[in-house]
Structure formats: C-alpha cells, structure tokens
Design an enzyme around this catalytic site. Structure first.
Site, PDB file in Angstrom:
ATOM      1  N   CYS A 270     -25.533 -19.819  46.897  1.00  0.00           N
ATOM      2  CA  CYS A 270     -26.091 -19.216  47.945  1.00  0.00           C
ATOM      3  C   CYS A 270     -27.733 -19.079  47.875  1.00  0.00           C
ATOM      4  O   CYS A 270     -28.034 -18.612  46.768  1.00  0.00           O
ATOM      5  CB  CYS A 270     -25.298 -18.006  48.078  1.00  0.00           C
ATOM      6  SG  CYS A 270     -26.384 -16.438  48.074  1.00  0.00           S
TER       7      CYS A 270
ATOM      8  N   CYS B  47     -28.995 -15.898  47.126  1.00  0.00           N
ATOM      9  CA  CYS B  47     -28.813 -15.582  45.549  1.00  0.00           C
ATOM     10  C   CYS B  47     -29.763 -15.921  44.547  1.00  0.00           C
ATOM     11  O   CYS B  47     -30.225 -15.224  43.892  1.00  0.00           O
ATOM     12  CB  CYS B  47     -27.512 -15.793  45.320  1.00  0.00           C
ATOM     13  SG  CYS B  47     -26.130 -15.208  46.347  1.00  0.00           S
TER      14      CYS B  47
ATOM     15  N   TRP C 235      -9.320  -1.684  11.463  1.00  0.00           N
ATOM     16  CA  TRP C 235      -9.200  -2.305  10.254  1.00  0.00           C
ATOM     17  C   TRP C 235     -10.069  -1.722   8.972  1.00  0.00           C
ATOM     18  O   TRP C 235      -9.576  -1.350   7.924  1.00  0.00           O
ATOM     19  CB  TRP C 235      -9.392  -3.703  10.306  1.00  0.00           C
ATOM     20  CG  TRP C 235      -8.467  -4.704  10.924  1.00  0.00           C
ATOM     21  CD1 TRP C 235      -8.702  -5.630  11.981  1.00  0.00           C
ATOM     22  CD2 TRP C 235      -7.315  -5.132  10.360  1.00  0.00           C
ATOM     23  NE1 TRP C 235      -7.543  -6.338  11.997  1.00  0.00           N
ATOM     24  CE2 TRP C 235      -6.730  -6.091  11.075  1.00  0.00           C
ATOM     25  CE3 TRP C 235      -6.452  -4.804   9.261  1.00  0.00           C
ATOM     26  CZ2 TRP C 235      -5.374  -6.784  10.908  1.00  0.00           C
ATOM     27  CZ3 TRP C 235      -5.287  -5.270   9.095  1.00  0.00           C
ATOM     28  CH2 TRP C 235      -4.794  -6.399   9.899  1.00  0.00           C
TER      29      TRP C 235
ATOM     30  N   HIS D  12      -4.348  -8.801   6.511  1.00  0.00           N
ATOM     31  CA  HIS D  12      -5.500  -8.889   7.389  1.00  0.00           C
ATOM     32  C   HIS D  12      -5.761 -10.214   7.147  1.00  0.00           C
ATOM     33  O   HIS D  12      -6.244 -10.923   8.302  1.00  0.00           O
ATOM     34  CB  HIS D  12      -6.834  -8.021   6.825  1.00  0.00           C
ATOM     35  CG  HIS D  12      -7.701  -7.889   7.821  1.00  0.00           C
ATOM     36  ND1 HIS D  12      -8.848  -7.036   7.713  1.00  0.00           N
ATOM     37  CD2 HIS D  12      -8.160  -8.635   9.069  1.00  0.00           C
ATOM     38  CE1 HIS D  12      -9.584  -7.027   8.701  1.00  0.00           C
ATOM     39  NE2 HIS D  12      -9.356  -8.097   9.500  1.00  0.00           N
TER      40      HIS D  12
HETATM   41  P1  FAD Z   1     -11.665  -7.737  12.063  1.00  0.00           P
HETATM   42  O1  FAD Z   1     -10.700  -8.708  11.617  1.00  0.00           O
HETATM   43  O2  FAD Z   1     -11.449  -6.707  13.114  1.00  0.00           O
HETATM   44  O3  FAD Z   1     -12.328  -7.060  10.567  1.00  0.00           O
HETATM   45  C1  FAD Z   1     -13.030  -5.984  10.615  1.00  0.00           C
HETATM   46  C2  FAD Z   1     -13.781  -6.032   9.509  1.00  0.00           C
HETATM   47  O4  FAD Z   1     -13.218  -6.035   8.386  1.00  0.00           O
HETATM   48  C3  FAD Z   1     -14.691  -7.275   9.357  1.00  0.00           C
HETATM   49  O5  FAD Z   1     -15.862  -7.464  10.056  1.00  0.00           O
HETATM   50  C4  FAD Z   1     -14.976  -7.649   7.722  1.00  0.00           C
HETATM   51  O6  FAD Z   1     -16.006  -6.667   7.269  1.00  0.00           O
HETATM   52  C5  FAD Z   1     -13.698  -6.685   7.212  1.00  0.00           C
HETATM   53  N1  FAD Z   1     -12.468  -7.691   6.899  1.00  0.00           N
HETATM   54  C6  FAD Z   1     -12.183  -8.838   7.703  1.00  0.00           C
HETATM   55  N2  FAD Z   1     -11.232  -9.444   6.856  1.00  0.00           N
HETATM   56  C7  FAD Z   1     -10.714  -8.412   5.864  1.00  0.00           C
HETATM   57  C8  FAD Z   1      -9.809  -8.420   4.877  1.00  0.00           C
HETATM   58  N3  FAD Z   1      -9.033  -9.453   4.822  1.00  0.00           N
HETATM   59  N4  FAD Z   1      -9.702  -7.375   4.115  1.00  0.00           N
HETATM   60  C9  FAD Z   1     -10.773  -6.470   4.216  1.00  0.00           C
HETATM   61  N5  FAD Z   1     -11.547  -6.461   5.025  1.00  0.00           N
HETATM   62  C10 FAD Z   1     -11.772  -7.433   5.999  1.00  0.00           C
HETATM   63  N6  FAD Z   1      -5.829  -9.554  17.605  1.00  0.00           N
HETATM   64  C11 FAD Z   1      -4.970 -10.313  18.170  1.00  0.00           C
HETATM   65  O7  FAD Z   1      -5.553 -11.169  19.075  1.00  0.00           O
HETATM   66  N7  FAD Z   1      -3.599 -10.671  17.916  1.00  0.00           N
HETATM   67  C12 FAD Z   1      -3.113  -9.940  17.004  1.00  0.00           C
HETATM   68  O8  FAD Z   1      -1.935 -10.213  16.576  1.00  0.00           O
HETATM   69  C13 FAD Z   1      -3.644  -8.942  16.249  1.00  0.00           C
HETATM   70  N8  FAD Z   1      -3.041  -8.055  15.404  1.00  0.00           N
HETATM   71  C14 FAD Z   1      -3.916  -6.920  14.845  1.00  0.00           C
HETATM   72  C15 FAD Z   1      -3.167  -6.030  14.156  1.00  0.00           C
HETATM   73  C16 FAD Z   1      -3.961  -4.874  13.701  1.00  0.00           C
HETATM   74  C17 FAD Z   1      -3.229  -3.969  12.957  1.00  0.00           C
HETATM   75  C18 FAD Z   1      -5.266  -4.706  14.147  1.00  0.00           C
HETATM   76  C19 FAD Z   1      -6.075  -3.369  13.684  1.00  0.00           C
HETATM   77  C20 FAD Z   1      -6.017  -5.740  14.737  1.00  0.00           C
HETATM   78  C21 FAD Z   1      -5.398  -6.651  15.326  1.00  0.00           C
HETATM   79  N9  FAD Z   1      -5.863  -7.732  16.248  1.00  0.00           N
HETATM   80  C22 FAD Z   1      -5.077  -8.671  16.653  1.00  0.00           C
HETATM   81  C23 FAD Z   1      -7.340  -7.623  16.381  1.00  0.00           C
HETATM   82  C24 FAD Z   1      -8.033  -8.491  15.340  1.00  0.00           C
HETATM   83  O9  FAD Z   1      -7.596  -8.393  14.205  1.00  0.00           O
HETATM   84  C25 FAD Z   1      -9.681  -8.248  15.138  1.00  0.00           C
HETATM   85  O10 FAD Z   1      -9.680  -6.757  14.677  1.00  0.00           O
HETATM   86  C26 FAD Z   1     -10.484  -8.387  16.615  1.00  0.00           C
HETATM   87  O11 FAD Z   1     -10.115  -9.768  16.969  1.00  0.00           O
HETATM   88  C27 FAD Z   1     -11.787  -8.138  16.059  1.00  0.00           C
HETATM   89  O12 FAD Z   1     -11.984  -9.145  14.956  1.00  0.00           O
HETATM   90  P2  FAD Z   1     -13.454  -8.937  14.031  1.00  0.00           P
HETATM   91  O13 FAD Z   1     -14.095 -10.255  14.003  1.00  0.00           O
HETATM   92  O14 FAD Z   1     -14.213  -7.675  14.467  1.00  0.00           O
HETATM   93  O15 FAD Z   1     -12.872  -8.523  12.722  1.00  0.00           O
END
Ligand code: FAD
Length: 498
Positions: free
Chosen positions: A42, A45, A368, A433
């Site tokens: 547009c 726009c 987490w 995780h």
């Molecule tokens: P996140 O995975 O959220 O991690 C956060 C921070 O934790 C990271 O920045 C890092 O500093 C630290 N970290 C990363 N890995 C580890 C580790 N192994 N041990 C310790 N610290 C760590 N999303 C879906 O799409 N499907 C799902 O089935 C799903 N299940 C989930 C289950 C739970 C219990 C939770 C809390 C979240 C789930 N999520 C799921 C969301 C997903 O795991 C992420 O939290 C979201 O995508 C954001 O990702 P992020 O990159 O910020 O890092």
C-alpha cells in the site's frame, strides 16, 4: 524476523509482530502497545513508514510503559489475524491499553499526516485513559499538587525531583517524564501554571520552565539553552547518581551470571500470575503450593525483605488448614496492602532471561534457573527429594505450559525416585534440563540469539567436558562443582544495570 517485502526490518527500534506473536504481545501485557497494521503493497503505508520508524526511535525510551509494533497484513500468514483485529484499511493504528483482554479492545488512532509530535501526544492522551490498569512501568502523568511536592522526598526514595512548570495544553512535562522512566534516582512531575502556590514558591515567571529539587532541600532553575524536551532530558540524564534502572533494556547479559531480577520475576510470575489463574485452590494444588512456598522460604537466597516475605507467605499457608484456599485470600498476603506493599516487583524484568523478542525465553527460563538454584542450596543432610518434589508438584499443578508439564512429569515418573542425595538431585535436574534442550534445539521455540546448547558449554566450564574413545563425556564431579558455584548466592547479581 521480517518477511521479504515487509516495510520494517529487525534493526528498527520497534517490534516486528507476526501471526503467532501479536496476541501474546499486545493482550494481557503489562505494557501499552501501539501497533501499525499495514500492507507492504500500500502506497500510503510506504509513505508513512519513515514517520513510524522515526516515532519509534523518538519514544524508544518510553518502553516498557508503551511499546510500538508493526504487523504486515499483506503477509498471507497474517491475514486471518488482521481480520480478527478488525483491520479493514491500511495503515490502521491501534492502541492497546496495558492488560487489554481481546482484539476488540484496540482503540483506533487517527493518524495525523506525518506529524511525529501529534502521534506522540496521542500516545500520551491514550496512556492517560488507563484507569485501574495503569501500566506498572509508567510514571504518574497528572499534574503535581502542592501536597505531593511537599511530602515528596518522604514518600519517594529518589535524590532528585524535576518540576516542569507549564500551561495546561503543553505536553512537555509528560514527554520528559516518559523520557526519564528508565532512569533511577530521579522523578519528573509537571506543574500547571495555575498552581499558584507552587508558582509563587519557586518564583516562576515563564512557562515552560523547570526546577530541580534535591533531597537535601535545595532547589535551582534547570540551566538549559532552550526550554525544550531534548535539553531537559539531556540535562537530567547526566546528573550524578542518575542511572538506568531495572526497566532499561539489557542487550547482552553475561551468561556466566545469575541475575536476581530474573529470580524475583520468576517468584512474581509463579505466585501472582500462574497461581492466580485458579480462583479457588483445592486438593493437589493446595499441597503443591504449600510445598513450593515451603522450599522457597527455606532455600531462596534472596534479599532480606524478600526472604521475610516468603517466610510470611509460608506461615500463612501453613496456618490455612482448610483444604480449599480462595486466591483472593492468598492475594492479600502476596500483593501486600497499600501501607506495606509486597517485597516482590509488580511486573517482570528479564535480564539473563531476556529474549531477543518478547515471546522468547522469559518466564520458563527463569523457572529453570530458580529450581536449579534451589537444588544446590540444601546441605548433604537435607532430604534429597524436597526441592525436586516441590518442583514436580508446582509444574504439574500450575505451570501454564501444559505440554511442558506433561513432558516433565514423564521424566519425573521415570527416574526421580532413584535420586538418593542432594547432590544427585542437582545432577538429575541438570541432566533432564539438557534432555529438554536437546529435544527443543532447532525448533521454533528456540531463540535464534540463544541457541539451545548442552549446558554448561566448554567456555563456561572446560573441566566439565572430556573425550573418551573419541566420544564426548561429561565429568559429573566437575559438573556438580560447577552447578554449586554457578548457582551459589555469591554468583547472583543484584545490580543488573552495570
Ligand atoms: P532455558 O532452557 O530456559 O534455560 C535457562 C537457563 O538455564 C539458561 O540460560 C542457562 O543459563 C541455564 N541452563 C541451560 N541448561 C541447563 C542445564 N542443563 N542445567 C542447568 N542450567 C541450565 N518448552 C517446550 O517447547 N517444550 C517442552 O516440553 C518444555 N518443557 C519444559 C519443562 C519445564 C519444567 C520448563 C521449566 C520449561 C520447559 N520448556 C519447554 C521451556 C524451555 O525449556 C525453555 O525454558 C524455553 O524455551 C526458554 O529457553 P532458554 O533459551 O531461555 O533457556
């Protein structure tokens, strides 16, 4: 990101919305939003785009009180969504008050040619229409009264108060107030020329003009070349002790740190948003909430007033013997009263969990982080399943991502009961995780700026990694040491503005 043909690019200081992010961004948001629905074909726009881009740059610092977004309705993927939002012509500007509930809540804004100034004023006028749902990050915009100024430094913990004296029709004071919202240790209020007592007290003779009051009781005229927005803002931002506060966007958090802002935001969101979805808690949910709060009260290494707050919530829950708890009762304890507001922030601020776009990271990332942190706080004689069990219950009962909850419950049912010690509990959560990270790597939930890695990566913990028979293996003892150090109170950063 932008689709080919869109008029805006990721480098523009506005949010590029898409079919899957529009509703989650503008509805139920603690920010107000002004969205331009456009069509890339547009001509109007195309002509308007430079104005919108310039407006975005001009009020960039008004976020998170108000955010600017764009959505390309010419993108086939977005067409249905544009219909849902009642868009029939282009461009259409719609203002969404903070905590708007539905697409119909968007207020159509008349777009006055190419005037950035008019658009800015229209944003202010619309912000002022908020009643009980005032965006938490937005400072007061109404004119100050004599009483407010008299008691100002007793009730506000700031060093400076800038008063902008102006006529009723002037927007200057409100613009400067919004320009300064990301800055701490200073407040800005407009005073109307009709407020005779204040005008007399400060000897004001011309409007606009502006005065700086300092906590120690002194005041002086703000010395500027011109009585204009940019001169005031520039002066105020450079005062000693004035700096960007928690609302300031953080570009690149340090991945080796844990930020208190994320943890406190997780507490706020978990207790006051997730739990609040249930108007009455019963059965399993009562138990899950009690366990969760008990673990927080015991292990959360927060600031003293946050710890006190958690202990008082814990006490309240333990005294609540009924098997049904109406959220309204709990809310009083969680939100605090006017005289003693809650220790928790009233909105979320992500730092380490800040995503590159609003729909990435945030709350799940902070959850987490919170639970990893809690698993390493207990001593060896603590019960190994105390924290994990509380997490399992919380996720099962309250975590809004139901698919996540199901997956997590699957992993918990499979092996959580094999955990024998507090150290094993920390390692169990770490390895689960990482399983989640592996499953999600490359999917659409991955923030392109924060790829899902097996964590901790070698640059964070070289000793955690080794190679045996040309295969990568984790050194679990090193991982445990790393978890304990990374999630220790000493590694939690309070000041996220540095
Ligand atoms: P996140 O995975 O959220 O991690 C956060 C921070 O934790 C990271 O920045 C890092 O500093 C630290 N970290 C990363 N890995 C580890 C580790 N192994 N041990 C310790 N610290 C760590 N999303 C879906 O799409 N499907 C799902 O089935 C799903 N299940 C989930 C289950 C739970 C219990 C939770 C809390 C979240 C789930 N999520 C799921 C969301 C997903 O795991 C992420 O939290 C979201 O995508 C954001 O990702 P992020 O990159 O910020 O890092």
């Amino acid at each position: 990101g932008a689709r080919p043909g869109g008029l805006y690019s990721p480098g523009d200081p506005l949010v590029l919305l898409q079919v899957d992010t529009l509703e989650s961004s503008v509805l139920n948001s603690s920010s107000a939003w002004l969205v331009e629905f456009y069509a890339s074909w547009c001509g109007h726009c195309v002509h308007f785009a430079p104005t919108w881009r310039a407006l975005a740059a001009d009020i960039q610092e008004w976020s998170p009180a108000v955010n600017l977004g764009v959505l390309d309705c010419a993108d086939i993927a977005n067409q249905k969504m544009c219909g849902k939002f009642g868009i029939t012509g282009f461009p259409t500007l719609k203002f969404f008050k903070a905590f708007s509930k539905s697409p119909e809540d968007g207020i159509k804004i008349f777009h006055p040619g190419d005037s950035i100034q008019k658009l800015r004023q229209s944003i202010i006028t619309n912000l002022e229409m908020h009643k009980e749902t005032w965006p938490p990050a937005c400072p007061p915009l109404e004119p100050a009264s004599v009483e407010e100024i008299r008691g100002f430094f007793q009730t506000n913990n700031v060093t400076y108060l800038a008063l902008i004296f102006e006529t009723n029709d002037s927007f200057l004071g409100r613009e400067v107030t919004l320009d300064m919202l990301q800055f701490e240790n200073i407040a800005v209020r407009r005073v109307l020329s009709s407020e005779e007592e204040l005008v007399k007290k400060y000897g004001v003779t011309s409007f606009p003009s502006s005065f700086l009051l300092i906590k120690n009781g002194t005041f002086s005229r703000i010395p500027v070349q011109m009585e204009a927005r940019s001169f005031y803002t520039h002066f105020l931002r450079r005062l000693p002790g004035v700096m960007r506060g928690p609302y300031a966007p953080i570009r690149a958090p340090d991945i080796s740190k844990v930020y208190m802002a994320d943890l406190e935001s997780a507490l706020h969101y978990a207790l006051r948003v997730e739990v609040a979805r249930f108007s009455v808690l019963t059965g399993e949910r009562v138990r899950a909430l009690k366990d969760f709060v008990a673990v927080l009260a015991k292990y959360f290494p927060g600031r003293p007033f946050v710890r006190n707050f958690l202990r008082s919530v814990d006490r309240w829950l333990r005294n609540a013997r009924e098997s049904r708890i109406p959220y309204s009762g709990l809310e009083l304890v969680l939100t605090g009263r006017k005289e003693s507001p809650s220790a928790l922030p009233a909105l979320v601020t992500w730092v380490g969990c800040q995503g590159s776009e609003p729909h990435f990271r945030g709350y799940p990332c902070s959850l987490w982080t919170l639970f990893h942190l809690l698993t390493v706080q207990g001593g060896p004689d603590h019960s190994p399943l105390e924290v994990l069990g509380a997490m399992r219950g919380y996720v099962q009962s309250f975590f809004g991502c139901r698919e996540c909850a199901q997956h997590f419950e699957g992993m918990a049912a499979e092996s959580m009961d094999k955990v024998r010690s507090v150290d094993e509990a920390a390692l169990w959560l770490w390895s689960r995780h990482n399983r989640v990270n592996a499953r999600l790597a490359g999917t659409e939930t991955e923030d392109p700026q924060f790829p899902k890695l097996q964590w901790p990566p070698p640059e964070l913990c070289p000793l955690c990694h080794s190679v045996v028979n040309r295969r990568h293996v984790w050194d679990k003892a090193a991982v445990l040491r790393f978890l304990k150090a990374h999630f220790s109170p000493a590694n939690i950063f309070l000041d996220y503005t540095e």
